[in-house]
Design a protein around this motif. Structure first.
Motif, PDB file in Angstrom:
ATOM      1  N   HIS B 219       0.828  -1.208   0.000  1.00 52.50           N
ATOM      2  CA  HIS B 219       0.000   0.000   0.000  1.00 52.50           C
ATOM      3  C   HIS B 219       0.861   1.256   0.000  1.00 52.50           C
ATOM      4  CE1 HIS B 219      -2.588   3.142   1.727  1.00 52.50           C
ATOM      5  NE2 HIS B 219      -3.597   2.468   1.239  1.00 52.50           N
ATOM      6  N   ASN B 220       1.836   1.293   0.874  1.00 49.73           N
ATOM      7  CA  ASN B 220       2.856   2.358   0.942  1.00 49.73           C
ATOM      8  C   ASN B 220       2.376   3.721   1.424  1.00 49.73           C
ATOM      9  OD1 ASN B 220       4.751   0.507  -0.137  1.00 49.73           O
ATOM     10  ND2 ASN B 220       3.929   0.897  -2.179  1.00 49.73           N
ATOM     11  N   ASP B 221       1.166   3.785   1.961  1.00 54.48           N
ATOM     12  CA  ASP B 221       0.693   5.062   2.514  1.00 54.48           C
ATOM     13  C   ASP B 221      -0.264   4.799   3.673  1.00 54.48           C
ATOM     14  OD1 ASP B 221       0.362   7.797   2.822  1.00 54.48           O
ATOM     15  OD2 ASP B 221      -1.231   7.917   1.315  1.00 54.48           O
ATOM     16  N   LEU B 222       0.070   3.851   4.518  1.00 54.22           N
ATOM     17  CA  LEU B 222      -0.782   3.569   5.679  1.00 54.22           C
ATOM     18  C   LEU B 222      -0.538   4.648   6.730  1.00 54.22           C
ATOM     19  CD1 LEU B 222      -0.270  -0.295   6.015  1.00 54.22           C
ATOM     20  CD2 LEU B 222      -2.203   0.913   5.026  1.00 54.22           C
ATOM     21  N   SER B 223      -1.601   5.344   7.076  1.00 59.98           N
ATOM     22  CA  SER B 223      -1.448   6.439   8.033  1.00 59.98           C
ATOM     23  C   SER B 223      -2.807   6.742   8.650  1.00 59.98           C
ATOM     24  CB  SER B 223      -0.923   7.695   7.331  1.00 59.98           C
ATOM     25  OG  SER B 223      -1.944   8.261   6.531  1.00 59.98           O
ATOM     26  N   GLN B 281       4.778   1.167   8.796  1.00 58.17           N
ATOM     27  CA  GLN B 281       3.748   2.206   8.909  1.00 58.17           C
ATOM     28  C   GLN B 281       2.653   1.800   9.890  1.00 58.17           C
ATOM     29  OE1 GLN B 281       2.818   3.026   4.708  1.00 58.17           O
ATOM     30  NE2 GLN B 281       4.036   4.891   4.875  1.00 58.17           N
ATOM     31  N   ILE B 282       2.382   0.512   9.994  1.00 60.56           N
ATOM     32  CA  ILE B 282       1.385   0.069  10.980  1.00 60.56           C
ATOM     33  C   ILE B 282       1.895   0.379  12.387  1.00 60.56           C
ATOM     34  CG2 ILE B 282       0.301  -1.985  12.002  1.00 60.56           C
ATOM     35  CD1 ILE B 282       0.083  -3.092   9.122  1.00 60.56           C
ATOM     36  N   ARG B 283       3.175   0.166  12.617  1.00 58.24           N
ATOM     37  CA  ARG B 283       3.737   0.505  13.940  1.00 58.24           C
ATOM     38  C   ARG B 283       3.700   2.016  14.174  1.00 58.24           C
ATOM     39  NH1 ARG B 283       7.177  -4.243  16.120  1.00 58.24           N
ATOM     40  NH2 ARG B 283       6.494  -5.841  14.682  1.00 58.24           N
ATOM     41  N   ALA B 284       3.912   2.780  13.105  1.00 56.71           N
ATOM     42  CA  ALA B 284       3.845   4.243  13.241  1.00 56.71           C
ATOM     43  C   ALA B 284       2.420   4.675  13.600  1.00 56.71           C
ATOM     44  CB  ALA B 284       4.309   4.913  11.956  1.00 56.71           C
ATOM     45  N   VAL B 285       1.426   4.044  12.962  1.00 59.64           N
ATOM     46  CA  VAL B 285       0.020   4.340  13.291  1.00 59.64           C
ATOM     47  C   VAL B 285      -0.236   3.991  14.757  1.00 59.64           C
ATOM     48  CG1 VAL B 285      -2.370   3.616  12.887  1.00 59.64           C
ATOM     49  CG2 VAL B 285      -0.887   4.105  10.941  1.00 59.64           C
ATOM     50  N   ALA B 286       0.279   2.836  15.192  1.00 64.42           N
ATOM     51  CA  ALA B 286       0.086   2.421  16.597  1.00 64.42           C
ATOM     52  C   ALA B 286       0.671   3.471  17.538  1.00 64.42           C
ATOM     53  CB  ALA B 286       0.740   1.062  16.833  1.00 64.42           C
TER      54      ALA B 286
END
Lengths: 308, 354
Positions: B219-223, B281-286
């Motif tokens: 996906h490259n834009d999970l936010s 990015q999933i960890r960044a969202v977390a």
């Protein structure tokens, strides 16, 4: 931590009292890991803004303290630290430096102090803490030292206001003559830090983690005995990991100048101009170190980056 | 009440002049493109220097004329963002409208969260990303009906693509009415999300990452801007177009600079798609949901296992990350699994906007 400012008068008084005319063994008098520098159980080392340093910048310098690398630490304690601090003040690549030193050993070789960590300091206290580092002189038996331990500690056990308050990463330099460690094993982390992650961590994974908070560089000491025999392998391995952020150091007495120059270039100064700003032999050492290093592109968070 | 009514109501000529001169965009003054001309005429009569005694009448009149001209130019492009309503038209067709709940600007244009769809205006020069998003939507395949049932609603579904007169585009994608954009949810909360709710959101994202790994897509834009959740269903979706998506291992067309900042150095240098970025990015969202994007200063109630997991690097495998999260991190953080209702509705978050 991070109160006070670096002054040459403090340094002169400290140097005449603690380093001038003394042997390496007299400067680094500890015969074991100093409890103040033991990373075990440390939750966070903090670099906090203060009235003295309202825009603090965390800068970590991790020095290899195994076998042949003693001279690098010795030079840093006698001269390099003052050059590092005053050059950052004079050249201003970043504001209000908060310096932390780390001593890097070899956990796999059974060193008693594979990682030693000072506080972040802005004044002469960092010189005193630098001299508390235990020169164990361990390592050996493999082709690397525990260069990943500083990355792990910086990623999980430092808290820096430059990032928290201004979204600006700190700087992390490791210095040594051997190849990068490729895997940091969970039991070794437990041994050194007292906490154990769920799995071993690769160099790439640790670089991902620490790069969220720090601009990461490694300085390859070309005068080191290991580098002298396996220099090409060392350079290829570090370049694979860090690209041009793996810097060659041909004269260890110029380490401080190379660190300051790398920060200057990364912050946007032209490498050529930075090199020219140094005198004589320093210029050629810095020029060799900065070869290929480019400035960090200035972007806003809404810029589009095209690869094609 | 129209925007003009709001300006005029209770004002003196002096305060009305202040308010009018403070208006920067035509969409802030005129109700919609259809009423622009008549509303301008009414205001022009009030502020014509021949009839208005207020000393700044000349300046106000000139300002109104400029807003009118800019408004006409804006509508000539085919797009009009009137606060609660988005207007757009294809050629000389009758305009279409969508009720807007929230909006954001992003690298390729503007995105509007509407009550049952996500509308995205994409600037003309970004057509290659439009094609990429279309390609990605078509590439989402399922091995069996069970997988389709599990993931289909969480992936983008195109309702319509509209070409505007100026060569730009509006893409309209389905959006379940109970979905809330994570950024909007956090803004409404005005603080971090409780760890127990972060838990099911991260579980949902890692579950989606497992599908992407299986389908060999990135996906490259999970936010917080691209992830949506249904608090009622504990459901996580990526309904927007996957502008920056790519097949695993293929060259990336481009990414937002914030994504580049999250890329491991070796990945940024390669310029090729790799699942590691989605997992990072999933960890960044977390971390953002827990209250601190840097991971250095979470609220004290955050379970240590969860905080540490969010700071650590991904294993590089979605399945392994999911296993670690479900079997080690969550039990250590909160014990046995149980459903904890998040009692927040889209109506609360979006203030009752359609």
């Amino acid at each position: 931590m991070g109160w006070g400012r670096w002054t040459t008068s403090d340094w002169d008084a400290y140097a005449s009292r603690s380093t001038t005319g003394r042997t390496t063994a007299e400067i680094f008098a500890n015969h074991g890991l100093d409890p103040d520098l033991d990373p075990k159980g440390v939750r966070f080392r903090e670099s906090c803004d203060s009235t003295d340093n309202p825009l603090s910048t965390a800068i970590i310098v991790g020095l290899d303290v195994t076998g042949s690398m003693h001279t690098v630490l010795d030079t840093m304690a006698r001269k390099g630290l003052n050059t590092l601090a005053t050059s950052i003040y004079d050249r201003k690549p970043v504001p209000d430096p908060h310096l932390m030193f780390m001593g890097i050993g070899d956990v796999e070789a059974g060193d008693r102090a594979p990682l030693q960590v000072t506080q972040f300091e802005a004044d002469i206290r960092i010189a005193k803490q630098l001299a508390q580092i235990y020169l164990e002189g361990g390592g050996g038996g493999n082709n690397h030292e525990s260069y990943l331990l500083p990355w792990y500690f910086a990623a999980l056990h430092t808290r820096i206001d430059c990032l928290l308050k201004r979204g600006k990463k700190g700087y992390l330099f490791t210095i040594g003559d051997e190849e990068p460690q490729l895997l940091l094993k969970a039991p070794d982390i437990l041994k050194v830090l007292g906490t154990r992650p769920n799995r071993d961590l690769s160099a790439e994974a640790l670089l991902d983690m620490v790069s969220r908070q720090y601009e990461v560089f490694h300085v390859m000491v070309e005068e080191g005995s290991y580098y002298a025999s396996c220099g090409r392998r060392v350079e290829e391995a570090w370049r694979r990991l860090l690209g041009q952020r793996a810097l060659r150091l041909s004269d260890h007495t110029k380490l401080a100048e190379v660190i300051v120059s790398a920060i200057q270039v990364h912050e946007g100064a032209a490498a050529e101009q930075v090199c020219e700003s140094w005198d004589g032999s320093t210029r050629s050492v810095v020029k060799r170190a900065l070869q290929g290093l480019v400035s960090r592109p200035r972007r806003t968070l809404t810029d589009l980056i095209r690869f094609a | 009440m129209t925007p003009i009514d709001a300006v005029i109501e209770g004002s003196t000529p002096t305060s009305e002049a202040d308010r009018l001169l403070a208006i920067q965009e035509p969409e802030q003054l005129f109700t919609d493109p259809g009423t622009l001309a008549s509303e301008f005429r009414a205001l022009a009569r009030r502020w014509h220097p021949d009839t208005q005694d207020e000393p700044r009448a000349v300046a106000v009149f000139a300002h109104l004329a400029e807003l009118r001209d800019r408004g006409l130019r804006t509508w000539a492009t085919g797009l009009w963002d009137a606060g609660d309503t988005l207007w757009f038209r294809e050629g000389t067709d009758v305009p279409q409208t969508l009720p807007v709940r929230s909006r954001r600007r992003f690298e390729l244009g503007r995105e509007f969260v509407c009550s049952d769809c996500l509308a995205t205006w994409v600037d003309g020069p970004c057509e290659d990303f439009l094609r990429q998003a279309d390609q990605m939507t078509r590439t989402c395949r399922f091995s069996n009906t069970r997988m389709q049932a599990a993931f289909e609603d969480a992936l983008p579904r195109l309702r319509a693509a509209v070409s505007l007169p100026d060569g730009s585009h509006v893409l309209i994608q389905e959006l379940a009415p109970d979905l809330i954009r994570l950024r909007d949810l956090l803004a409404w909360l005005r603080g971090p999300l409780d760890g127990r709710h972060t838990a099911w959101i991260v579980s949902g994202l890692l579950n989606l990452a497992c599908y992407l790994e299986h389908a060999e897509l990135t996906h490259n834009d999970l936010s917080l801007d691209t992830c949506f959740v249904s608090p009622v269903r504990h459901f996580v979706a990526l309904p927007g177009a996957w502008w920056f998506g790519a097949v695993e291992g293929s060259p990336l067309l481009g990414v937002p600079s914030r994504t580049l900042a999250q890329m491991p150095p070796w990945l940024a240098a390669s310029g090729h798609a790799h699942r590691v970025l989605d997992l990072e990015q999933i960890r960044a969202v977390a971390r953002e949901l827990l209250g601190d994007a840097t991971g250095q200063r979470f609220p004290s109630v955050t379970p240590e296992a969860m905080a540490t997991w969010s700071r650590l690097a991904t294993s590089g495998s979605a399945r392994e990350d999911y296993r670690e999260w479900m079997q080690e991190v969550l039990p250590e953080s909160y014990g046995a699994r149980r459903f904890v209702a998040l009692e927040i509705t889209p109506e609360q978050v979006y203030g009752g906007k359609a």
